[in-house]
Write an enzyme that holds these catalytic residues in place. Structure first.
Site, PDB file in Angstrom:
ATOM      1  N   GLY B 131     -14.973  -7.357  46.442  1.00 10.42           N
ATOM      2  CA  GLY B 131     -16.168  -6.697  46.142  1.00 10.42           C
ATOM      3  C   GLY B 131     -17.102  -7.880  45.902  1.00 10.42           C
ATOM      4  O   GLY B 131     -17.593  -8.151  44.648  1.00 10.42           O
ATOM      5  N   SER B 133     -20.224  -8.631  48.268  1.00 10.80           N
ATOM      6  CA  SER B 133     -21.743  -8.424  48.651  1.00 10.80           C
ATOM      7  C   SER B 133     -22.183  -7.279  48.125  1.00 10.80           C
ATOM      8  O   SER B 133     -21.797  -6.350  47.811  1.00 10.80           O
ATOM      9  CB  SER B 133     -21.569  -8.280  50.266  1.00 10.80           C
ATOM     10  N   GLU B 248      -9.566 -19.846  51.667  1.00 14.66           N
ATOM     11  CA  GLU B 248      -9.129 -18.956  52.630  1.00 14.66           C
ATOM     12  C   GLU B 248      -9.987 -19.103  54.018  1.00 14.66           C
ATOM     13  O   GLU B 248      -9.963 -18.143  54.850  1.00 14.66           O
ATOM     14  CB  GLU B 248      -8.843 -17.537  52.156  1.00 14.66           C
ATOM     15  N   GLU B 366     -24.091 -20.138  59.623  1.00 15.96           N
ATOM     16  CA  GLU B 366     -25.246 -20.822  58.994  1.00 15.96           C
ATOM     17  C   GLU B 366     -24.612 -21.601  57.644  1.00 15.96           C
ATOM     18  O   GLU B 366     -25.041 -22.633  57.193  1.00 15.96           O
ATOM     19  CB  GLU B 366     -26.638 -20.463  58.782  1.00 15.96           C
TER      20      GLU B 366
HETATM   21  C1  LIG Z   1     -16.902  -7.056  59.477  1.00 16.21           C
HETATM   22  C2  LIG Z   1     -17.343  -7.483  58.109  1.00 16.21           C
HETATM   23  C3  LIG Z   1     -16.615  -7.356  57.069  1.00 16.21           C
HETATM   24  C4  LIG Z   1     -17.161  -7.622  55.808  1.00 16.21           C
HETATM   25  N1  LIG Z   1     -16.196  -7.573  54.669  1.00 16.21           N
HETATM   26  C5  LIG Z   1     -16.664  -7.747  53.367  1.00 16.21           C
HETATM   27  C6  LIG Z   1     -15.807  -7.426  52.264  1.00 16.21           C
HETATM   28  O1  LIG Z   1     -14.766  -7.105  52.367  1.00 16.21           O
HETATM   29  N2  LIG Z   1     -16.513  -7.704  51.049  1.00 16.21           N
HETATM   30  C7  LIG Z   1     -17.739  -8.399  50.829  1.00 16.21           C
HETATM   31  O2  LIG Z   1     -18.023  -8.651  49.910  1.00 16.21           O
HETATM   32  N3  LIG Z   1     -18.436  -8.436  52.000  1.00 16.21           N
HETATM   33  C8  LIG Z   1     -18.080  -8.355  53.124  1.00 16.21           C
HETATM   34  N4  LIG Z   1     -18.688  -8.649  54.222  1.00 16.21           N
HETATM   35  C9  LIG Z   1     -20.113  -9.214  54.078  1.00 16.21           C
HETATM   36  C10 LIG Z   1     -20.203 -10.403  54.765  1.00 16.21           C
HETATM   37  O3  LIG Z   1     -19.879 -11.365  53.307  1.00 16.21           O
HETATM   38  C11 LIG Z   1     -22.004 -10.779  54.732  1.00 16.21           C
HETATM   39  O4  LIG Z   1     -22.133  -9.825  55.669  1.00 16.21           O
HETATM   40  C12 LIG Z   1     -22.277 -12.177  54.775  1.00 16.21           C
HETATM   41  O5  LIG Z   1     -22.166 -12.840  53.688  1.00 16.21           O
HETATM   42  C13 LIG Z   1     -23.802 -12.178  55.099  1.00 16.21           C
HETATM   43  O6  LIG Z   1     -24.546 -11.592  54.235  1.00 16.21           O
HETATM   44  P1  LIG Z   1     -25.475 -10.477  54.690  1.00 16.21           P
HETATM   45  O7  LIG Z   1     -24.832  -9.652  56.061  1.00 16.21           O
HETATM   46  O8  LIG Z   1     -26.557  -9.750  53.827  1.00 16.21           O
HETATM   47  O9  LIG Z   1     -26.745 -11.639  55.814  1.00 16.21           O
HETATM   48  P2  LIG Z   1     -27.948 -12.269  55.210  1.00 16.21           P
HETATM   49  O10 LIG Z   1     -27.589 -12.935  54.384  1.00 16.21           O
HETATM   50  O11 LIG Z   1     -29.135 -11.514  55.271  1.00 16.21           O
HETATM   51  O12 LIG Z   1     -28.030 -13.137  56.436  1.00 16.21           O
HETATM   52  C14 LIG Z   1     -28.623 -12.813  57.680  1.00 16.21           C
HETATM   53  C15 LIG Z   1     -28.732 -14.080  58.609  1.00 16.21           C
HETATM   54  O13 LIG Z   1     -29.478 -15.038  58.164  1.00 16.21           O
HETATM   55  C16 LIG Z   1     -28.802 -16.188  57.968  1.00 16.21           C
HETATM   56  N5  LIG Z   1     -29.382 -16.942  56.693  1.00 16.21           N
HETATM   57  C17 LIG Z   1     -29.349 -16.568  55.450  1.00 16.21           C
HETATM   58  N6  LIG Z   1     -29.592 -17.115  54.454  1.00 16.21           N
HETATM   59  C18 LIG Z   1     -30.042 -18.475  55.206  1.00 16.21           C
HETATM   60  C19 LIG Z   1     -30.430 -19.738  54.775  1.00 16.21           C
HETATM   61  N7  LIG Z   1     -30.660 -19.943  53.371  1.00 16.21           N
HETATM   62  N8  LIG Z   1     -30.434 -20.662  55.806  1.00 16.21           N
HETATM   63  C20 LIG Z   1     -30.108 -20.406  56.937  1.00 16.21           C
HETATM   64  N9  LIG Z   1     -29.722 -19.144  57.363  1.00 16.21           N
HETATM   65  C21 LIG Z   1     -29.511 -18.190  56.516  1.00 16.21           C
HETATM   66  C22 LIG Z   1     -27.538 -16.029  57.850  1.00 16.21           C
HETATM   67  O14 LIG Z   1     -26.380 -16.823  58.311  1.00 16.21           O
HETATM   68  C23 LIG Z   1     -27.343 -14.860  58.675  1.00 16.21           C
HETATM   69  O15 LIG Z   1     -27.381 -15.210  60.204  1.00 16.21           O
HETATM   70  C24 LIG Z   1     -18.317  -8.364  55.611  1.00 16.21           C
HETATM   71  C25 LIG Z   1     -19.265  -8.569  56.676  1.00 16.21           C
HETATM   72  C26 LIG Z   1     -18.627  -8.052  57.841  1.00 16.21           C
HETATM   73  C27 LIG Z   1     -19.709  -8.280  59.162  1.00 16.21           C
END
Ligand SMILES: Cc1cc2nc3c(=O)[nH]c(=O)nc-3n(C[C@H](O)[C@H](O)[C@H](O)COP(=O)(O)OP(=O)(O)OC[C@H]3O[C@@H](n4cnc5c(N)ncnc54)[C@H](O)[C@@H]3O)c2cc1C
Lengths: 237, 379
Positions: B131, B133, B248, B366
């Site tokens: 938990g 995101s 991990e 990134e």
């Molecule tokens: C299949 C899958 C399973 C997942 N399972 C879990 C889970 O079990 N538990 C959980 O907590 N989360 C989970 N996640 C969430 C995952 O951790 C997030 O998707 C990830 O941390 C990115 O956050 P976001 O999707 O909000 O993208 P954003 O943070 O909005 O980013 C979108 C894009 O912008 C880029 N970006 C953002 N900030 C910057 C910066 N400062 N500089 C350059 N580029 C940037 C990112 O690299 C990305 O390419 C899962 C995601 C997926 C796809």
């Protein structure tokens, strides 16, 4: 690293840093490194050779250090030369990375060192990954050659994989190193070309990408899908 | 991070026998069914399989025997998980609990938490989800807003988590929450271990682009959990989470998600492949062999008690690029229709669709590159 190898590396660094001529390297006896002790050599293992060639790739990429070292083994086949080249490539790539990091930490534009810009950071991270991959491939290949007593057939898989992986890294590493350096890196005077031109040359020598990809691909096709995994795990770990 | 010295991968005991036993066990117990389940198999949930695997001693291997674990060395566990992944076994149900929640409870948890959760984890029966995101906290995890307030009865949680893989099939969530009122960024965060059947929790499915229900959103509406739900130290959540995440990232799951496709490609190519196919097999082999060396070396470093944060990120970056590129490179040279019934075609389609997630989950490309750049001394 063992104390003996530390000493060997200290000698190699002392002899190779700034060397412009192979004569002092010959005098230091590197042709005898891989020659067994009972034949009057140093009886070094392949990981020793790898350590020295790594330094040569960094410090003296223009000198024929690999040829010199392999001359102790007599007439050797292509895979030996490919294996030695991988170690040179790992060293040269490490050097290209250090030069790049130093440069972006020093050179200022827009009022900041280049290394503070995210685009530059991300490029160098990509480059560092490629360098790490080649370092790992070269070290693992050397370990396999040692485990098999320099048996080139038993280590053919690792040599093919390591040379191919190193070849494939050349494009990325040289491109990013030159990009972050700007025009200064394109001069004869600046040290970067001393490692990037040899890297370009080595990619095509002793088996280019297509050559090793065919060798390795055909070997793996003979193993089958499950057989590949069984082979990988039987070879290491 | 100058130089990448290989760290010797040297598990105790008879590794060949460990592999052989597990392969024998898999031959008898791995479900035959749908070949597509072998792709990205650490997202394939199969509770019956997890339970059987636990009974055979392959889950919770590194946990102490007094909590039902196997008292095994971390590198023995490494051998087991790489075998499971290479075979495409459906390990998703227990994956998170076995990989990170169990070890984290052992390290930071109270004795009561250990006794309550670890035996079930080691049996392959108790599943956990992550938990972290939230809608406003993705890459910028320090923007977490879910709160937990300490009252005389316990912690009261309010807020929302999202993208929580397997929440609908799990028993507990390890949630990063803001326990200190008015705190900002990475200060004032704590980890709470919350039973998912607690009143006030609502789990809603989010269907992914493959049409699967893997991840979820979770709402916490005045959820009351006991004081004992706190894991580790109050206010130290950020430190605990970054350790958990950083360590991990280097496992074999970071480069083996597409392995089933590679196996199918090699088998379809036969013993005498045409040059383009042989060449691709050769290139992919060079990658996988190198990645395995990097991953094993990093695992060995971890097992020796070091903190190879940057190496772990290198494994994830290169591994994700490899497993993500593979379906594209295979598609570029094999002739097969989108809906063909061959194993190769089915795996190819499934992995083309699944693979965009490989460089998002567990830290985006990134973010990972940023960590590597910091290791290079650039940030
Ligand atoms: C299949 C899958 C399973 C997942 N399972 C879990 C889970 O079990 N538990 C959980 O907590 N989360 C989970 N996640 C969430 C995952 O951790 C997030 O998707 C990830 O941390 C990115 O956050 P976001 O999707 O909000 O993208 P954003 O943070 O909005 O980013 C979108 C894009 O912008 C880029 N970006 C953002 N900030 C910057 C910066 N400062 N500089 C350059 N580029 C940037 C990112 O690299 C990305 O390419 C899962 C995601 C997926 C796809």
């Amino acid at each position: 690293m063992s104390a003996a190898r530390e000493m060997l590396c200290d000698t190699a660094r002392a002899v190779l840093s700034g060397a412009t001529d192979i004569a002092p390297v010959e005098e230091a006896g590197f042709a005898l490194l891989l020659v067994p002790e009972d034949e009057g050599g140093f009886g070094g293992d392949w990981s020793d050779a790898h350590a020295v060639l790594h330094i040569a790739g960094m410090a003296a990429p223009d000198l024929p250090v690999a040829d010199l070292m392999l001359s102790g083994l007599g007439e050797v086949s292509l895979p030996y030369r490919a294996a030695a080249t991988v170690s040179l490539m790992a060293g040269a790539m490490g050097q290209a990375l250090s030069l790049s990091i130093d440069h972006v930490n020093t050179r200022q534009q827009f009022g900041r060192p280049l290394g503070k810009f995210q685009a530059v950071q991300q490029s160098l991270a990509v480059m560092a990954c490629e360098v790490a991959a080649v370092e790992a491939a070269a070290a693992a290949m050397a370990a396999r050659l040692d485990a098999t007593g320099f048996d080139i057939d038993a280590a053919s898989f690792e040599i093919a994989a390591a040379k191919l992986r190193a070849n494939r890294a050349v494009g990325v590493v040289t491109a990013i190193a030159h990009q972050v350096h700007g025009a200064i890196g394109f001069t004869r005077e600046y040290d970067l070309q001393r490692v990037t031109i040899p890297l370009m040359r080595w990619r095509g020598e002793h088996g280019n990408d297509a050559y090793w990809a065919q060798v390795l691909g055909r070997q793996v096709a003979g193993l089958g899908g499950r057989g590949l995994w069984e082979s990988l795990t039987a070879r290491t770990g | 991070m100058q130089g990448f010295a290989l760290y010797p991968f040297d598990p105790p005991g008879d590794v060949a026998a460990l592999r052989a036993d597990l392969r024998g066990w898999l031959a008898a117990n791995q479900p035959r069914g749908d070949v597509v389940k072998r792709a990205n198999c650490w997202a394939s949930f199969d509770a019956d399989f997890s339970r059987a695997l636990g009974a055979a001693g392959y889950v919770g291997m590194t946990l102490p025997a007094r909590y039902g674990g196997g008292d095994r060395h971390p590198l023995e566990r490494y051998v087991v998980i790489e075998e499971l992944l290479a075979a495409g076994a459906p390990v998703g149900a227990h994956w998170i609990a076995d990989r990170q929640t169990g070890p984290l409870i052992l390290r930071y948890g109270s004795e009561a938490q250990r006794q309550r959760y670890l035996p079930g984890i080691a049996k392959g029966e108790l599943y956990a989800c992550i938990g972290l995101s939230e809608p406003g906290a993705g890459s910028d995890l320090a923007a977490v807003r879910t709160t937990a307030r300490e009252t005389s009865e316990g912690w009261r949680i309010n807020g929302q988590k999202i993208w929580t893989t397997g929440a609908h099939l799990s028993h507990v969530i390890l949630a990063l929450v803001r326990t200190e009122e008015g705190s900002e960024r990475n200060a004032g965060l704590s980890q709470l271990l919350v039973d998912l059947d607690t009143p006030g929790i609502t789990i809603r499915p989010i269907i992914d682009m493959a049409g699967h229900h893997d991840f979820n959103e979770i709402f916490f509406d005045d959820v009351l959990v006991p004081h004992g739900a706190l894991v580790g130290e109050r206010g130290q959540g950020w430190k605990q989470v970054t350790a958990e995440l950083g360590l991990e990232r280097s496992g074999p799951e970071r480069y083996l998600s597409s392995h089933a496709l590679f196996v199918a490609l090699i088998d379809a190519a036969g013993a005498d492949p045409e040059p383009a196919v042989a060449g691709l097999i050769g290139e992919l082999t060079a990658e996988i062999w190198t990645l395995r060396q990097l991953s094993m070396s990093t695992a060995a470093k971890l097992a020796a008690g070091e903190d190879p944060m940057v190496e772990a990120s290198v494994v994830k970056e290169l591994g994700n690029a490899f497993e993500q590129d593979m379906p594209r490179r295979v598609q570029a040279i094999v002739t097969s229709g989108w809906d063909d019934a061959s194993d190769l075609a089915k795996l190819l389609r499934a992995l083309l669709i699944a693979s965009p997630s490989f460089s998002l989950r567990g830290g985006t490309r990134e973010v990972i590159r940023g960590i590597i750049a910091r290791g290079l001394g650039l940030r």
